[in-house]
Design a protein around this motif. Structure first.
Motif, PDB file in Angstrom:
ATOM      1  N   HIS A 107       0.680  -1.186  -0.092  1.00 14.77           N
ATOM      2  CA  HIS A 107      -0.068   0.100   0.022  1.00 14.77           C
ATOM      3  C   HIS A 107       0.853   1.255  -0.094  1.00 14.77           C
ATOM      4  CE1 HIS A 107      -3.095  -2.501   2.210  1.00 14.77           C
ATOM      5  NE2 HIS A 107      -3.076  -2.923   0.936  1.00 14.77           N
ATOM      6  N   VAL A 108       2.000   1.245   0.836  1.00 11.45           N
ATOM      7  CA  VAL A 108       2.704   2.475   0.971  1.00 11.45           C
ATOM      8  C   VAL A 108       3.583   2.784  -0.059  1.00 11.45           C
ATOM      9  CG1 VAL A 108       4.276   3.806   2.575  1.00 11.45           C
ATOM     10  CG2 VAL A 108       2.325   2.739   3.552  1.00 11.45           C
ATOM     11  N   GLY A 109       4.329   1.325  -0.181  1.00 12.37           N
ATOM     12  CA  GLY A 109       5.313   1.274  -1.295  1.00 12.37           C
ATOM     13  C   GLY A 109       5.047   1.965  -2.698  1.00 12.37           C
ATOM     14  N   GLY A 110       3.726   1.869  -3.179  1.00 13.58           N
ATOM     15  CA  GLY A 110       3.346   2.417  -4.608  1.00 13.58           C
ATOM     16  C   GLY A 110       3.558   3.921  -4.545  1.00 13.58           C
ATOM     17  N   TYR A 111       3.525   4.659  -3.465  1.00 13.47           N
ATOM     18  CA  TYR A 111       3.761   6.171  -3.365  1.00 13.47           C
ATOM     19  C   TYR A 111       5.147   6.288  -3.164  1.00 13.47           C
ATOM     20  CZ  TYR A 111      -1.363   6.375  -3.503  1.00 13.47           C
ATOM     21  OH  TYR A 111      -2.729   6.465  -3.896  1.00 13.47           O
ATOM     22  N   HIS A 130      -4.895   3.845  10.083  1.00  9.69           N
ATOM     23  CA  HIS A 130      -5.509   2.903   9.360  1.00  9.69           C
ATOM     24  C   HIS A 130      -5.111   3.586   7.936  1.00  9.69           C
ATOM     25  CE1 HIS A 130      -7.179   1.974  12.986  1.00  9.69           C
ATOM     26  NE2 HIS A 130      -8.279   2.811  12.985  1.00  9.69           N
ATOM     27  N   ILE A 131      -4.159   2.599   7.047  1.00 11.97           N
ATOM     28  CA  ILE A 131      -3.711   3.224   5.793  1.00 11.97           C
ATOM     29  C   ILE A 131      -4.704   3.035   4.881  1.00 11.97           C
ATOM     30  CG2 ILE A 131      -1.859   2.719   4.136  1.00 11.97           C
ATOM     31  CD1 ILE A 131      -0.256   1.465   6.202  1.00 11.97           C
ATOM     32  N   THR A 132      -5.176   3.953   4.104  1.00  9.52           N
ATOM     33  CA  THR A 132      -6.106   4.091   3.104  1.00  9.52           C
ATOM     34  C   THR A 132      -5.600   4.863   1.842  1.00  9.52           C
ATOM     35  OG1 THR A 132      -7.484   4.753   5.115  1.00  9.52           O
ATOM     36  CG2 THR A 132      -8.283   5.485   2.937  1.00  9.52           C
ATOM     37  N   GLY A 133      -6.335   4.620   0.766  1.00  7.87           N
ATOM     38  CA  GLY A 133      -6.027   5.004  -0.632  1.00  7.87           C
ATOM     39  C   GLY A 133      -6.895   4.182  -1.667  1.00  7.87           C
ATOM     40  N   PRO A 134      -6.650   4.520  -2.867  1.00  5.40           N
ATOM     41  CA  PRO A 134      -7.002   3.907  -3.864  1.00  5.40           C
ATOM     42  C   PRO A 134      -6.494   2.541  -4.286  1.00  5.40           C
ATOM     43  CG  PRO A 134      -6.143   5.877  -5.001  1.00  5.40           C
ATOM     44  CD  PRO A 134      -5.978   5.855  -3.376  1.00  5.40           C
ATOM     45  N   GLY A 135      -7.285   1.471  -4.316  1.00  2.00           N
ATOM     46  CA  GLY A 135      -6.741   0.210  -4.759  1.00  2.00           C
ATOM     47  C   GLY A 135      -7.011  -0.918  -3.842  1.00  2.00           C
ATOM     48  N   ASP A 143      -0.120   7.897   0.816  1.00  2.00           N
ATOM     49  CA  ASP A 143       0.963   8.663   0.374  1.00  2.00           C
ATOM     50  C   ASP A 143       1.694   9.941   1.536  1.00  2.00           C
ATOM     51  OD1 ASP A 143       2.624  10.257  -1.591  1.00  2.00           O
ATOM     52  OD2 ASP A 143       1.512  11.952  -1.511  1.00  2.00           O
ATOM     53  N   ASP A 144       0.610   9.993   2.574  1.00  2.00           N
ATOM     54  CA  ASP A 144       1.086  10.564   3.552  1.00  2.00           C
ATOM     55  C   ASP A 144       2.173   9.834   4.492  1.00  2.00           C
ATOM     56  OD1 ASP A 144       0.144  13.244   3.293  1.00  2.00           O
ATOM     57  OD2 ASP A 144      -1.881  12.491   4.101  1.00  2.00           O
ATOM     58  N   VAL A 145       1.819   8.663   4.487  1.00  3.85           N
ATOM     59  CA  VAL A 145       2.593   7.760   5.154  1.00  3.85           C
ATOM     60  C   VAL A 145       4.073   7.652   4.476  1.00  3.85           C
ATOM     61  CG1 VAL A 145       3.388   5.234   6.016  1.00  3.85           C
ATOM     62  CG2 VAL A 145       0.796   6.211   6.079  1.00  3.85           C
ATOM     63  N   ALA A 146       4.043   7.629   3.038  1.00  4.39           N
ATOM     64  CA  ALA A 146       5.266   7.655   2.328  1.00  4.39           C
ATOM     65  C   ALA A 146       5.953   8.864   2.594  1.00  4.39           C
ATOM     66  CB  ALA A 146       4.790   7.519   0.703  1.00  4.39           C
ATOM     67  N   GLN A 147       5.231  10.056   2.747  1.00  4.17           N
ATOM     68  CA  GLN A 147       5.794  11.211   2.848  1.00  4.17           C
ATOM     69  C   GLN A 147       6.797  11.277   4.386  1.00  4.17           C
ATOM     70  OE1 GLN A 147       4.771  15.569   5.180  1.00  4.17           O
ATOM     71  NE2 GLN A 147       2.943  14.395   4.207  1.00  4.17           N
ATOM     72  N   ASP A 198     -10.873  13.064   3.811  1.00  5.92           N
ATOM     73  CA  ASP A 198     -10.142  13.138   2.367  1.00  5.92           C
ATOM     74  C   ASP A 198      -9.767  11.904   1.715  1.00  5.92           C
ATOM     75  OD1 ASP A 198     -10.832  15.869   2.223  1.00  5.92           O
ATOM     76  OD2 ASP A 198      -8.675  16.395   2.929  1.00  5.92           O
ATOM     77  N   ALA A 199      -9.027  11.358   2.568  1.00  9.37           N
ATOM     78  CA  ALA A 199      -8.331  10.014   2.281  1.00  9.37           C
ATOM     79  C   ALA A 199      -9.397   8.890   1.865  1.00  9.37           C
ATOM     80  CB  ALA A 199      -7.426   9.507   3.236  1.00  9.37           C
ATOM     81  N   VAL A 200     -10.591   8.965   2.729  1.00 12.00           N
ATOM     82  CA  VAL A 200     -11.448   7.930   2.435  1.00 12.00           C
ATOM     83  C   VAL A 200     -12.291   8.198   1.264  1.00 12.00           C
ATOM     84  CG1 VAL A 200     -13.821   7.153   3.496  1.00 12.00           C
ATOM     85  CG2 VAL A 200     -11.790   7.352   4.967  1.00 12.00           C
ATOM     86  N   ALA A 201     -12.541   9.317   1.070  1.00 15.90           N
ATOM     87  CA  ALA A 201     -13.266   9.921  -0.182  1.00 15.90           C
ATOM     88  C   ALA A 201     -12.686   9.436  -1.334  1.00 15.90           C
ATOM     89  CB  ALA A 201     -13.640  11.300  -0.169  1.00 15.90           C
TER      90      ALA A 201
END
Length: 329
Positions: free
Chosen positions: A11-15, A159-164, A204-208, A301-304
């Motif tokens: 999930h995070v690595g993609g960003y 709770h890591i969130t994002g598209p996919g 992406d915020d985790v990646a940041q 925002d992340a959930v939307a």
């Protein structure tokens, strides 16, 4: 720098991997298979791919050595789940790399006394996952703080969130039907009074956060940091907001957890219990102050963004309703 990312296609690595490539680093992406990342990006064309099975390699004692032989300046470990696995990696990397960044979890905390929870609060972790991650952090930070130890940092996402992929819904579980019922204005049952909390963070915020820790070793080595959005959500507030995105009014019924569990599939009831028994509300003050961490996404925002992907992918049926969420970004 030459950077090895273990669990790079998650999930995070993609960003994170594209961020590192664009920052000028040479990136080696280690994963069990050769699956594509959740978040496609042309930056992956510049990445060296290595296929390693960590579970098998930890069992036969070969994985850590294989990572060390990649001759990295820094290693980012997204998928360490036991202290013994961390010990093997540290023994192999000590004296050979400049920095180890390890992914933890906010579940290192159990129930809170006061919120938002800071990193140095007294902890009462429970469950194999939370206890295991707590033990890994204690080991890595002690290692980093002793003379000659491997410089290490631990970062704890919410709770890591994002598209996919699926994300935690307003009932505190992964039941996709909850989204559909909220969108259609149908009744949704929440546990207790719906006042327990969940704390999301966009991948992406985790990646940041990982990139900032990499760029600021003077501030990050020997420290643990929370990586979450600016504020947690109550379940009922979360449900009300989601229904409103579709022009619906949330029709909520509240039941004591025992009755909620009786009307919910066992795997979803268990997930709800895991979340509400912790009810995380987490501080990011330390990461803001020492690293300059500034999450771009609120929890909503992340959930939307993630929910829009689930709808477009046909995973969530909203009867043609349009998701209209205001963004703070």
């Amino acid at each position: 720098m030459r950077i090895v990312v273990i669990g790079a296609t998650g999930h995070v690595g993609g960003y994170l991997v594209p961020r590192l490539v664009r920052a000028g680093h040479q990136v080696v992406a280690v994963s069990r298979g050769l699956s594509e990342p959740y978040h496609p990006d042309s930056a992956w064309d510049a990445v060296e791919r290595v296929q390693l099975d960590r579970e098998r390699g930890d069992a036969d004692g070969t994985f850590a050595g294989r990572i060390a032989d990649l001759n990295a300046d820094a290693v980012i470990d997204m998928v360490c789940f036991t202290k013994s696995s961390a010990e093997q990696l540290v023994d192999a990397l000590r004296g050979r790399v400049q920095l180890l960044l390890s992914c933890g979890t906010i579940w290192i905390h159990g129930p809170a006394t006061a919120v938002p929870l800071a990193e140095d609060e007294a902890r009462q972790p429970f469950g194999d996952y939370g206890v295991g991650k707590h033990e890994i952090e204690e080991f890595l930070l002690a290692e980093a703080r002793r003379p000659g130890g491997l410089p290490s940092t631990v970062l704890h996402p919410g709770h890591i969130t994002g598209p996919g992929w699926d994300m935690i819904n307003p009932a505190g579980n992964l039941d996709l039907e909850v989204w559909s019922r909220l969108a259609r204005g149908e009744e949704v049952v929440l546990p207790n009074f719906g006042l327990e909390t969940v704390h999301h963070v966009h991948a992406d915020d985790v990646a940041q956060g990982f990139q900032l820790a990499l760029d600021n070793p003077g501030a990050s080595v020997g420290e643990g940091f929370h990586l979450v959005s600016d504020r947690a959500l109550t379940l009922r507030g979360y449900a009300t907001a989601v229904a409103g995105w579709f022009g619906s009014e949330a029709d909520l019924r509240f039941e004591p957890f025992e009755r909620f569990a009786q009307s919910t599939a066992p795997q979803h009831a268990q997930a709800t219990w895991e979340h509400i028994s912790r009810s995380p509300s987490i501080s990011i003050e330390k990461a803001q102050r020492l690293l300059g961490y500034a999450p771009r996404y609120t929890s909503l925002d992340a959930v939307a963004e993630a929910l829009q992907w689930l709808i477009a992918d046909g995973r969530v049926d909203v009867d043609g309703r349009e998701l209209r969420a205001s963004s703070s970004r």
